[in-house]
Design an enzyme around this catalytic site. Sequence first.
Site, short mmCIF file in Angstrom:
data_model
loop_
_atom_site.label_atom_id
_atom_site.label_comp_id
_atom_site.label_asym_id
_atom_site.label_seq_id
_atom_site.Cartn_x
_atom_site.Cartn_y
_atom_site.Cartn_z
CG ASP A 148 66.32 -18.07 69.48
OD1 ASP A 148 66.14 -18.70 70.55
OD2 ASP A 148 66.32 -18.63 68.36
CG ASP A 193 58.11 -20.29 71.98
OD1 ASP A 193 58.94 -20.85 72.73
OD2 ASP A 193 57.96 -20.61 70.79
CD GLU A 237 63.30 -23.68 70.21
OE1 GLU A 237 62.60 -24.70 70.32
OE2 GLU A 237 62.83 -22.59 69.78
CD GLU A 238 61.18 -19.89 68.40
OE1 GLU A 238 60.89 -20.69 67.47
OE2 GLU A 238 60.45 -19.74 69.40
CD GLU A 291 59.90 -25.21 73.90
OE1 GLU A 291 58.90 -24.49 73.69
OE2 GLU A 291 60.86 -25.27 73.12
CG HIS A 293 55.84 -19.00 66.94
ND1 HIS A 293 56.50 -19.87 66.10
CD2 HIS A 293 56.57 -18.98 68.08
CE1 HIS A 293 57.58 -20.36 66.71
NE2 HIS A 293 57.63 -19.82 67.93
#
Length: 385
Positions: free
Chosen positions: A76, A107, A140-141, A169, A357
């Site tokens: 995700d 990410d 996770e996000e 990660e 992000h």
Amino acid sequence: MINQVEAQNILQDFLRIESVTPDAKKSFDFLEKLFKKYNFEIHRVKFGSADTIEVENMFAIIGSGGPHLNFAGHVDVVPPGELNSWKHPPFSGHIEDGIIYARGAEDMKGAVIASIVAGINYYERMDSKGTLSYMLTGDEEGVAINGTKPLIKWVNDQGIKINDCIVTEPTNKELIGDNIKIGRRGSLSCDLRIIGKQGHVAYPEKAKNPITHAIKALSKITGQLDEGSEHFLPTNIEITSIDVNNPTHNIIPELVHVSLNVRFNDLWNEISLIEYIKNRLSSALDEAEITFDLRKISVADVYYTGSGKLTDLLQKAIFNKTNIDAKLSTFGGTSDGRFIAKYCPVVEFGLVGRTMHQVDEKIRIDDFFLLTEIYIEFIDNYFNL
């Protein structure tokens, strides 16, 4: 064997799938086809409850016996934000000058594909022994309730024992290979209500202004709480929002709403932090007869796995491919490694965290290829000690 051209195409196709958290079904459809092509056993499991959104997860496994190496990650991604701000559409997987643009490239879809390509190529070319698996979540996000935490428990409940795990990660600061994460500080988020007495601004003696007292009280709890510990940075409290919801200029409001977050090391836990915050607030507010209500919103535990076989083998693989001595560190935010650490040794290693992000999130294609090579070297060393 998957060559570099094929690996790049797989990565581009994967990045073109919109999987804004927690909607990851199409990503899992894509991965299921890829895994099945190379004879992995696939499990797609969902977790949810009456008050949470149901989330899909995947566990893919190949081989038998020990040792059992697992790669863990998430498919995700966070929302792309303002689409017009992107140089290229966020789900285009566009490549320009050796750089691929896409939400989730860094990410962590890029590292997820690198780890899968590495695992497939190892099993295709070697007389493989042991077990290799992939634990992938679509949560996770987001709130991270129905993802890795219940998934690792589900794996364990099936009688499947994972010996070691790498979370993919984006751990590196500047170059592929400069950092391996061996732990993370914890995170505690709270909402705070500071309660005074509403009144007219012309008659302050008849009111109790919570804003004035909130400023004093918040100054007593924010900032650094300690000097750090042997393995972690100092514990720190930050105010993330203050709101009184007062649209007028002639009313002293009754309430101040505050949001705060604590990033804490292994000198603290949820109970000791909440007690500390309450004591500090009381010392500033009780005398003025201002009350408060502190409520926990979420907590992520601190975890530390330290060095050992896993880090030694990974550092060796990194040095062989990059000539870099990888640093073992615990800086950064939280990760799903905290859930896995309760079951087996875990480290985190992936791409460089330059643009995660952000608008125009991107990775260097050469970094993707290099990370794949490091993963292959590591897997080879791990199963052939």
